[in-house]
Motif scaffolding. Sequence first.
Motif, PDB file in Angstrom:
ATOM      1  N   ASP A 282      83.063  62.450   8.019  1.00  0.00           N
ATOM      2  CA  ASP A 282      82.227  62.943   9.118  1.00  0.00           C
ATOM      3  C   ASP A 282      81.347  61.784   9.585  1.00  0.00           C
ATOM      4  N   TYR A 283      80.579  62.035  10.647  1.00  0.00           N
ATOM      5  CA  TYR A 283      79.666  61.008  11.144  1.00  0.00           C
ATOM      6  C   TYR A 283      78.527  60.776  10.151  1.00  0.00           C
ATOM      7  N   CYS A 284      77.995  59.558  10.147  1.00  0.00           N
ATOM      8  CA  CYS A 284      76.896  59.212   9.249  1.00  0.00           C
ATOM      9  C   CYS A 284      75.635  59.962   9.654  1.00  0.00           C
ATOM     10  N   HIS A 285      74.869  60.407   8.659  1.00  0.00           N
ATOM     11  CA  HIS A 285      73.639  61.128   8.933  1.00  0.00           C
ATOM     12  C   HIS A 285      72.421  60.252   8.634  1.00  0.00           C
TER      13      HIS A 285
ATOM     14  N   HIS B 224      72.208  58.468   5.326  1.00  0.00           N
ATOM     15  CA  HIS B 224      73.014  57.240   5.293  1.00  0.00           C
ATOM     16  C   HIS B 224      72.265  56.089   5.967  1.00  0.00           C
TER      17      HIS B 224
ATOM     18  N   MET C 189      86.328  57.640  11.612  1.00  0.00           N
ATOM     19  CA  MET C 189      84.972  57.737  11.078  1.00  0.00           C
ATOM     20  C   MET C 189      84.420  56.364  10.673  1.00  0.00           C
TER      21      MET C 189
ATOM     22  N   MET D 174      81.096  54.701  12.099  1.00  0.00           N
ATOM     23  CA  MET D 174      80.074  54.174  11.194  1.00  0.00           C
ATOM     24  C   MET D 174      79.674  52.757  11.600  1.00  0.00           C
TER      25      MET D 174
ATOM     26  N   ASP E 133      77.455  52.930  14.627  1.00  0.00           N
ATOM     27  CA  ASP E 133      76.098  53.379  14.293  1.00  0.00           C
ATOM     28  C   ASP E 133      75.286  52.263  13.651  1.00  0.00           C
TER      29      ASP E 133
ATOM     30  N   LYS F   8      72.565  70.684   5.442  1.00  0.00           N
ATOM     31  CA  LYS F   8      73.330  71.418   6.456  1.00  0.00           C
ATOM     32  C   LYS F   8      73.046  72.912   6.363  1.00  0.00           C
TER      33      LYS F   8
ATOM     34  N   THR G  31      72.830  63.748  12.509  1.00  0.00           N
ATOM     35  CA  THR G  31      73.622  62.522  12.428  1.00  0.00           C
ATOM     36  C   THR G  31      72.859  61.392  13.114  1.00  0.00           C
TER      37      THR G  31
ATOM     38  N   ARG H 103      73.974  59.390  15.359  1.00  0.00           N
ATOM     39  CA  ARG H 103      74.203  59.347  16.809  1.00  0.00           C
ATOM     40  C   ARG H 103      73.466  60.455  17.544  1.00  0.00           C
ATOM     41  N   GLU H 104      73.220  61.574  16.892  1.00  0.00           N
ATOM     42  CA  GLU H 104      72.399  62.608  17.516  1.00  0.00           C
ATOM     43  C   GLU H 104      70.972  62.103  17.736  1.00  0.00           C
TER      44      GLU H 104
END
Length: 462
Positions: free
Chosen positions: A34-37, A40, A92, A96, A99, A269, A276, A278-279
């Motif tokens: 999944d995308y890095c949060h 991370h 992914m 990463m 990001d 979650k 994430t 990117r969010e």
Amino acid sequence: MIRIYNTLTQQKEEFQPIEPGKVRMYVCGMTVYDYCHLGHARVLVSFDVITRYLRHCGYDVHYVRNITDIDDKILRRADENGEVFTDLTDRMIEAMHEDEARLGVLSPTEEPRATAYIDEIIAMIHKLVASGHAYSADNGDVYFAVDSFDEYGKLSKKKLEDLVAGARIDVREAKRSPADFALWKAASEGEVSWSSPWGEGRPGWHIECSAMSTCCLGDTFDIHGGGPDLLFPHHENEIAQSECATGQEFARTWMHAGAIRVNKEKMSKSLGNFFTIREILESYPAEVVRYFLVSSHYRSQVDYSEENLAEAGRSLTKLYLALRGVMPSKAGVVPETEHDRRFMEVMNDDFNTAGAISVLHAVANDINQQRREGREDEAKHSAAVLVRLGSILGLLQQDPEAFLQADTGGELSAEDIEGLIQARADARKNRDFAEADRIRDELADKGIILDDSREGTTWRRA
């Protein structure tokens, strides 16, 4: 002398690398399903700063950060998506890298993927089985026998008897003790697998890092790092299997970044407070997010909130405002200052970036004072110091105007703003001060701040 808090000994110790002048460091990286949060991001930025500072101190740093690209979560997600697992992991990994580049994180020296080290993983498992530290179970799995390693628990300070007491073995497992953990997982028909002496299967999670770290850095290396959730069982298990396989101390110094909390609750979650990278970067400039993470000591918990991000933005803006209109001195090397010495002092104390940020603001205050008093040459020298020290933290490398006027998705373009500023200047020239004030208020309402000086009017986005 750099002092580092060693999780293993639970105290700060003088850092003495195994090989003088060289640092070998391994940090557990991402499981790429999944995308890095934000958690991370904390680890990425923390160890990026540590690497930058060690290099600033003259060390040749060999920084290895692995990628787990085969795992239950990866296979489940790929199956849910209806895609080959390598397509998922490649996508992914690319995300990463995007990001971390936006956050100003430098690439590690090596970035090994677990699937590229299957032969080395099998060889390490074979050595553990041959020495009696691991066993092949009836179901085709291979487990590490935790009770074969007398020092198990030395990192987490957990006692084996406490771990075993009351624990249950999953009916699908065939291990001898609840504390034992899988080194090799037998594959069901149709599952992704590799051939091994114990049949078709794939590696367990813990053994991947032991194989990759020792292959890249040797049986014993200087620093092993990661997030707070990895201390147990992952890092504890790494120590056990690695030291049983090699007969050597695994890592000299263990470092763990602090956890991320969201509005004073653990990021999760299940709680719906999971973000994430990117969010977050959709709402905040990347350098502001990096500043937010760096402004706390790497071992401390960080509380993520809109208010704290906004405060980070205001603080970083103050530093860029100090640099605005000041060309840092490039005439020869700017001599070391008291600020340099203070910066080194706090960073030598377990990479105290919070203290280092305070030094940056002290330098910015000097620049502002020197400019007010007309000491422009001194201001240029101080600006050079600010940019130099900022670079060690991965900050203040943009042109001040680029940072202060960056388009954050507001209503007005730079051209619109310049046009309104000119209209305001014309109104003031015609002594129509009411219109000039109206234009200033209109810009302020849209997040544009004007700064008037003898040299003219400059602007920045709030």
